[in-house]
Design an enzyme around this catalytic site. Structure first.
Site, PDB file in Angstrom:
ATOM      1  N   HIS A  70      17.692   1.007   4.969  1.00 34.42           N
ATOM      2  CA  HIS A  70      16.560   0.301   4.340  1.00 34.42           C
ATOM      3  C   HIS A  70      16.992  -0.821   3.416  1.00 34.42           C
ATOM      4  O   HIS A  70      16.153  -1.432   2.739  1.00 34.42           O
ATOM      5  CB  HIS A  70      15.713   1.287   3.542  1.00 34.42           C
ATOM      6  CG  HIS A  70      15.054   2.349   4.346  1.00 34.42           C
ATOM      7  ND1 HIS A  70      13.762   2.271   4.796  1.00 34.42           N
ATOM      8  CD2 HIS A  70      15.531   3.529   4.799  1.00 34.42           C
ATOM      9  CE1 HIS A  70      13.461   3.365   5.472  1.00 34.42           C
ATOM     10  NE2 HIS A  70      14.517   4.140   5.492  1.00 34.42           N
ATOM     11  N   LYS A 101       5.237  -4.607  -6.827  1.00 38.23           N
ATOM     12  CA  LYS A 101       6.403  -3.990  -6.179  1.00 38.23           C
ATOM     13  C   LYS A 101       7.413  -3.656  -7.283  1.00 38.23           C
ATOM     14  O   LYS A 101       7.263  -4.087  -8.408  1.00 38.23           O
ATOM     15  CB  LYS A 101       7.037  -4.941  -5.140  1.00 38.23           C
ATOM     16  CG  LYS A 101       7.306  -6.334  -5.671  1.00 38.23           C
ATOM     17  CD  LYS A 101       7.703  -7.297  -4.544  1.00 38.23           C
ATOM     18  CE  LYS A 101       6.518  -7.696  -3.701  1.00 38.23           C
ATOM     19  NZ  LYS A 101       6.891  -7.888  -2.289  1.00 38.23           N
ATOM     20  N   ARG A 102       8.458  -2.907  -6.966  1.00 38.52           N
ATOM     21  CA  ARG A 102       9.466  -2.607  -7.981  1.00 38.52           C
ATOM     22  C   ARG A 102      10.016  -3.920  -8.523  1.00 38.52           C
ATOM     23  O   ARG A 102      10.117  -4.922  -7.804  1.00 38.52           O
ATOM     24  CB  ARG A 102      10.587  -1.753  -7.372  1.00 38.52           C
ATOM     25  CG  ARG A 102      10.189  -0.331  -7.057  1.00 38.52           C
ATOM     26  CD  ARG A 102       9.835   0.440  -8.290  1.00 38.52           C
ATOM     27  NE  ARG A 102      10.970   0.579  -9.192  1.00 38.52           N
ATOM     28  CZ  ARG A 102      11.705   1.695  -9.308  1.00 38.52           C
ATOM     29  NH1 ARG A 102      11.427   2.758  -8.547  1.00 38.52           N
ATOM     30  NH2 ARG A 102      12.708   1.771 -10.148  1.00 38.52           N
ATOM     31  N   LYS A 152      13.651  -9.592  -5.665  1.00 37.95           N
ATOM     32  CA  LYS A 152      12.222  -9.751  -5.315  1.00 37.95           C
ATOM     33  C   LYS A 152      11.619 -10.947  -6.057  1.00 37.95           C
ATOM     34  O   LYS A 152      10.512 -11.376  -5.786  1.00 37.95           O
ATOM     35  CB  LYS A 152      11.495  -8.455  -5.623  1.00 37.95           C
ATOM     36  CG  LYS A 152      11.911  -7.265  -4.751  1.00 37.95           C
ATOM     37  CD  LYS A 152      11.268  -5.969  -5.219  1.00 37.95           C
ATOM     38  CE  LYS A 152      11.761  -4.746  -4.455  1.00 37.95           C
ATOM     39  NZ  LYS A 152      11.181  -4.583  -3.115  1.00 37.95           N
ATOM     40  N   THR A 192       6.542  -3.438   2.697  1.00 40.36           N
ATOM     41  CA  THR A 192       5.410  -2.772   3.348  1.00 40.36           C
ATOM     42  C   THR A 192       4.101  -3.118   2.640  1.00 40.36           C
ATOM     43  O   THR A 192       3.037  -3.111   3.241  1.00 40.36           O
ATOM     44  CB  THR A 192       5.632  -1.229   3.342  1.00 40.36           C
ATOM     45  OG1 THR A 192       6.104  -0.849   2.055  1.00 40.36           O
ATOM     46  CG2 THR A 192       6.588  -0.811   4.417  1.00 40.36           C
ATOM     47  N   LYS A 238       0.061  -4.057   3.915  1.00 36.21           N
ATOM     48  CA  LYS A 238      -1.184  -3.501   3.370  1.00 36.21           C
ATOM     49  C   LYS A 238      -2.123  -4.638   2.942  1.00 36.21           C
ATOM     50  O   LYS A 238      -3.323  -4.602   3.185  1.00 36.21           O
ATOM     51  CB  LYS A 238      -0.851  -2.580   2.181  1.00 36.21           C
ATOM     52  CG  LYS A 238      -0.034  -1.360   2.547  1.00 36.21           C
ATOM     53  CD  LYS A 238       0.670  -0.718   1.365  1.00 36.21           C
ATOM     54  CE  LYS A 238       1.659   0.351   1.825  1.00 36.21           C
ATOM     55  NZ  LYS A 238       2.577   0.794   0.737  1.00 36.21           N
TER      56      LYS A 238
HETATM   57  C1  LIG Z   1      20.868   5.181  -4.383  1.00 44.63           C
HETATM   58  C2  LIG Z   1      19.663   4.607  -4.990  1.00 44.63           C
HETATM   59  C3  LIG Z   1      18.709   4.060  -3.981  1.00 44.63           C
HETATM   60  C4  LIG Z   1      17.405   4.559  -3.932  1.00 44.63           C
HETATM   61  C5  LIG Z   1      16.507   4.032  -3.001  1.00 44.63           C
HETATM   62  C6  LIG Z   1      16.946   3.050  -2.152  1.00 44.63           C
HETATM   63  C7  LIG Z   1      15.966   2.546  -1.130  1.00 44.63           C
HETATM   64  C8  LIG Z   1      16.617   2.277   0.154  1.00 44.63           C
HETATM   65  C9  LIG Z   1      15.343   1.320  -1.598  1.00 44.63           C
HETATM   66  C10 LIG Z   1      14.079   1.034  -0.842  1.00 44.63           C
HETATM   67  O1  LIG Z   1      13.068   1.586  -1.131  1.00 44.63           O
HETATM   68  N1  LIG Z   1      14.195   0.112   0.117  1.00 44.63           N
HETATM   69  C11 LIG Z   1      12.989  -0.445   0.663  1.00 44.63           C
HETATM   70  O2  LIG Z   1      12.629   0.305   1.817  1.00 44.63           O
HETATM   71  C12 LIG Z   1      11.393  -0.164   2.349  1.00 44.63           C
HETATM   72  C13 LIG Z   1      11.002   0.760   3.498  1.00 44.63           C
HETATM   73  O3  LIG Z   1      11.811   0.526   4.584  1.00 44.63           O
HETATM   74  C14 LIG Z   1      11.485  -1.614   2.788  1.00 44.63           C
HETATM   75  O4  LIG Z   1      10.237  -2.053   3.237  1.00 44.63           O
HETATM   76  C15 LIG Z   1      11.963  -2.488   1.631  1.00 44.63           C
HETATM   77  O5  LIG Z   1      12.195  -3.804   2.074  1.00 44.63           O
HETATM   78  C16 LIG Z   1      13.230  -1.910   1.036  1.00 44.63           C
HETATM   79  O6  LIG Z   1      13.630  -2.613  -0.138  1.00 44.63           O
HETATM   80  C17 LIG Z   1      18.218   2.558  -2.166  1.00 44.63           C
HETATM   81  C18 LIG Z   1      19.118   3.079  -3.111  1.00 44.63           C
END
Ligand SMILES: CCc1ccc([C@H](C)CC(=O)N[C@@H]2O[C@H](CO)[C@@H](O)[C@H](O)[C@H]2O)cc1
Length: 877
Positions: free
Chosen positions: A355, A607-608, A613, A718, A722
């Site tokens: 992701h 968004k975060r 971003k 995502t 929406k």
């Molecule tokens: C290790 C800490 C950590 C926690 C969460 C993440 C996630 C992968 C971050 C995340 O939420 N990525 C997002 O995933 C969405 C669903 O696929 C995408 O639409 C977003 O672009 C992406 O940033 C990475 C690293």
């Protein structure tokens, strides 16, 4: 009966009876008017739960009987949000419950607001998992989610003096009517300890206890499942320690165990590398795999080669990829299989989704940490890596590289026999060579420094166990590489992202295993994100399309294209948007105290908070707009297109710059919103505690949404999908799924700006150093921050510096180079908003073109192209 076979023939009277009965059971009074919203919520939830659990048991029983193949979605996060409205609607009971509750004088809105969010996730990844569960059930696919039942979910965000403040998310205090505790489904999970002859004896063990969360599909009687694990101590209470007065020790084991499922790690794109995080990951993965293998063994005994026909595990990013080693351990150490047999089964059962390409988000656990917490798994990972690299030596492609490496290695002087110190074989040797000293100078490695074997060197880039580039001698386990090697399929989450991972982070793996790599463009459930959160628009769509089939077949939304130019339809469409804006403005008033007009353009970025971003780019354009308004004459001011800028999102608690971005937003808001010169031409509000239920109010009331990440950084996004579904126009870069939204909706209907992904690398590698061509408007805006126009100038100094003077390596996400084109796009937005017919036409075309972004389409692709799981609708009884 409701559209999914849940009987309501009992008619509203019996439904009324069951609701009243449950209200009395849960409430603290026999008079409904005396009950508070929480009591009423619990009572109504209980009555819904009865119907949900009945359908759930029927589904699970049927699938067990049919011994069908299951998909298991392993995820450390499930951002479910609230369940009451979604469950009632998905069960097709919205009508009856609405009727009866009205009769009882209960307002659904108040009821819904009494529910706690299940915020068991950070952002995109966690919410995607939740949307996927809704689609898996709605498509009648035998599937379960597996995760952690965090006691405390994503922190609640409060604004203290304009700064983010984090508060614990105590979501379980009033119990959770949507879960079924399973005290009889528990597994032991080991940690630490030693390995002797491949036999692991853990030094610590905890209990994993299951909680099932039924997941209702829509217009089907299928109810799927989300099984979450809670960590409990093996020994409840150490009475002996207590009696010795050592009260801490008495509960020590309990505390340590409960810590494992206590809290969600609040960082969403930066690994933390904390051992407790790895403990969490192994805890739920081991419990889940033990659970599936126990059910398989019960049905098929030790016929393990059959397992891939009955189970497929999708690993949601690297967080669950310890599963590769755990499945091997269970099959070899517990079920007695040989290595090769176990490996063949493992690779056939597992699949991996990436992701993000953010280097700091790719988990790499130190060998020392895994070796200590999971010594047997480290052994297994070691062997996987060795066998993997050995297998490469046979590979043509790699062989070529190895030979090339060997050839390109500088010619070695004839290998002087290194005589061990003091071992003089012949006088002459002694004379010519100082013991141990080779001839011809330094080729030979320093004492103890291993001679780099060219084969090893050529294979290093394929290695799962890698050197820590920042800490010499520290070895790391690259969890993404382990996942790629241990899986049958690897996918990205949008077309551009799936190409980028093949060209960058997984390039070498793609080179030798191209067959594994796929794309699965994300999607969102049209139930929660259109039908239930925007009922007025849903009703208009159903009326226009002659039925609500579009809810489960979103491709039918394309039928709206023919209404795009229809003035009556446009008027209805616009009226609904306005009503949703008023509802949003009311919620903002309630939560922030800020009163907003509803005539201006509602411009949203939710968004975060993350530098990639680029909320910063948005804020700089707001500062410039403020500057323009201030500098304008009253006449010129009258020409401005009024705009309400709303920004929302949490910053990871340790993310320093992201927190400064939040403070800058509130500071700009305080200045602009209280400036009489600006009055209603511009309003800036930071929306605190952005989460799922906030999004369900914000998105229907939005007109423009921002997805402005540096091209090549946002894997998919995502929220963009929406917003499109709810007829909200997009200003964005050609990044992630924005590109596919442009293809489906028509690129001319988006406000596209910025450099394409392929140019970003060029900037990174060179152009940055000498670029000085700053847009004077950018400089003006930046100087406003530097000069304290928004106050706190010292506090914002390093934030301002972070995008100043690119030649010093600043502005990694290229805010300055994209600024000019961004303002161009924003000016187009203002211009178009003056033509409300054209704006509305486009808004309708967004919804019409959003069908592709239904998570039903995404899940169908996973099921057909990776999982090989077939729909198993439960025959109506
Ligand atoms: C290790 C800490 C950590 C926690 C969460 C993440 C996630 C992968 C971050 C995340 O939420 N990525 C997002 O995933 C969405 C669903 O696929 C995408 O639409 C977003 O672009 C992406 O940033 C990475 C690293």
């Amino acid at each position: 009966p409701g559209s999914n076979g849940v009987a309501t023939s009992e008619g509203d009277s019996k439904l009324k009876e069951s609701i009243l009965q449950n209200l009395l059971n849960t409430g603290s009074s026999t008079h409904i008017e005396a009950l508070d919203a929480k009591d009423v919520y619990r009572g109504v939830a209980q009555s819904v739960r009865e119907k949900l659990v009945a359908a759930f048991n029927r589904t699970q029983e049927y699938w067990r009987e049919e011994d069908t193949k299951f998909i298991y979605y392993l995820s450390a996060e499930f951002l479910m949000g609230r369940s009451l409205l979604n469950t009632v609607q998905n069960l097709g009971l919205g009508g009856p419950y609405g009727e009866v509750l009205k009769e009882l004088g209960v307002k659904m809105e108040a009821l819904v607001d009494a529910e706690q969010n299940a915020a068991l996730g950070n952002g995109g990844l966690g919410r995607l998992a939740a949307c996927f569960l809704d689609s898996i059930a709605t498509l009648d696919l035998p599937g379960w989610g597996y995760g952690i039942r965090y006691k405390y979910g994503m922190f609640k965000q409060a604004l203290k003096g304009g700064y983010q403040d984090e508060l614990p998310d105590i979501w379980l205090t009033n119990g959770n009517p949507w879960e079924i505790a399973r005290p009889n489904i528990t597994y032991r999970i080991g940690f630490y300890g030693t390995v002797d002859q491949f036999q692991w004896s853990p030094a610590e063990e905890v209990i994993a206890k299951a909680y099932d969360n039924p997941i209702p599909g829509f217009q089907t009687s299928t109810v799927g499942n989300l099984r979450l694990w809670e960590a409990l101590p093996l020994h409840e209470f150490d009475l002996a320690a207590f009696n010795k007065g050592d009260y801490v020790q008495a509960v020590e084991e309990r505390r340590k165990a409960e810590d494992i499922s206590a809290v969600l790690y609040p960082n969403d794109a930066t690994e933390y590398g904390k051992e407790l995080r790895l403990k969490q990951q192994y805890f739920f993965v081991s419990a889940s795999l033990q659970d599936v293998l126990a059910r398989f063994r019960e049905r098929h005994g030790a016929n393990w080669p059959l397992l891939p026909e009955k189970a497929c595990f999708q690993m949601n990013d690297t967080h669950p990829t310890i599963a590769v080693a755990e499945l091997m351990r269970l099959l070899i150490d517990c079920e007695g299989l040989g290595w090769d047999a176990a490996w063949a089964i493992t690779q056939k059962c597992l699949a991996f989704t990436n992701h993000t390409v953010m280097p700091e988000a790719l988990e790499k656990w130190p060998v020392a940490v895994i070796g200590k917490l999971l010594p047997r798994h480290m052994e297994i990972i070691d062997k996987i890596d060795t066998i993997w690299k050995d297998s490469l030596k046979e590979q043509e492609k790699v062989l070529g590289q190895v030979e090339a490496a060997a050839k390109s290695a500088p010619p070695k002087p004839p290998k002087a026999e290194i005589k061990p110190k003091g071992a003089v074989e012949s006088l002459t040797d002694a004379l010519t060579f100082k013991a141990g000293e080779p001839s011809g100078g330094k080729e030979e490695p320093e004492e103890g420094e291993e001679e780099e074997d060219p084969v090893e060197a050529a294979l290093a880039k394929y290695s799962i166990i890698t050197e820590n580039p920042w800490e010499k001698g520290v070895k790391l386990v690259n969890m993404a590489y382990l996942a790629v090697v241990g899986s049958k399929a690897v996918n990205g989450v949008a077309a551009i992202h799936s190409e980028i991972i093949k060209d960058t982070i997984f390039k070498d793996f793609y080179d030798v295993m191209p067959h594994k790599f796929q794309n699965k463009t994300n999607g969102v459930t049209p139930r929660r994100w259109l039908a239930w959160c925007n009922p007025a628009l849903a009703a208009l769509i159903t009326e226009a399309l002659g039925g609500d089939e579009w809810i489960n077949d979103a491709t039918r939304l394309s039928g709206l294209r023919k209404f795009a130019d229809d003035k009556d339809f446009q008027a209805k469409w616009r009226a609904i948007k306005l009503a949703n804006k008023e509802r949003l403005a009311a919620k903002i008033k309630e939560r922030t105290g800020v009163t907003l007009p509803t005539t201006p353009l509602y411009d949203i970025q939710i968004k975060r908070i993350h530098e990639y971003k680029r909320q910063y780019l948005n804020l700089l354009s707001v500062a410039w707009r403020y500057h323009q308004i201030k500098a304008a004459t009253p006449l010129e001011r009258s020409k401005f297109v009024p705009r309400v800028v709303l920004i929302g999102g949490k910053a990871a608690s340790a993310y320093y710059m992201a927190k400064k971005i939040i403070r800058l937003t509130t500071a700009i808001g305080e200045t602009v919103n209280s400036d009489p010169d600006v009055s209603d031409l511009l309003k800036v509000v930071f929306l605190p505690d952005y989460n799922v239920d906030w999004a369900e109010v914000i998105i229907p009331g939005s007109e423009l949404s921002q997805h402005i990440s540096t091209a090549g950084t946002e894997a998919s996004g995502t929220s963009n999908m929406k917003f499109a579904m709810n007829g909200c126009l997009i200003i964005g870069t050609m990044d992630g799924a924005n590109i596919e939204i442009a293809e489906e909706v028509g690129k001319e209907n988006l406000f596209v700006f910025g450099m394409p992904a392929e140019d970003v690398q060029g900037w990174r590698d060179g152009k940055r150093a000498e670029w000085k061509d700053y847009d004077p408007r950018f400089t003006t805006a930046l100087n406003m921050i530097k000069d304290g126009v928004f106050g706190d100038k010292e506090y914002f100094q390093d934030l301002a510096d972070s995008i100043s003077d690119m030649s010093k390596g600043n502005d990694w996400f290229l805010v300055a180079p994209d600024f000019t084109d961004y303002l161009r796009a924003q000016a187009e937005v203002d211009k178009l908003y003056l033509d409300q017919d054209e704006w509305t036409r486009r808004s309708i075309l967004y919804t019409a073109g959003s069908g592709f972004f239904s998570s039903d389409r995404t899940i169908k692709q996973y099921a057909d192209e990776i999982w090989d799981v077939k729909p198993m609708p439960v025959p109506s009884s």
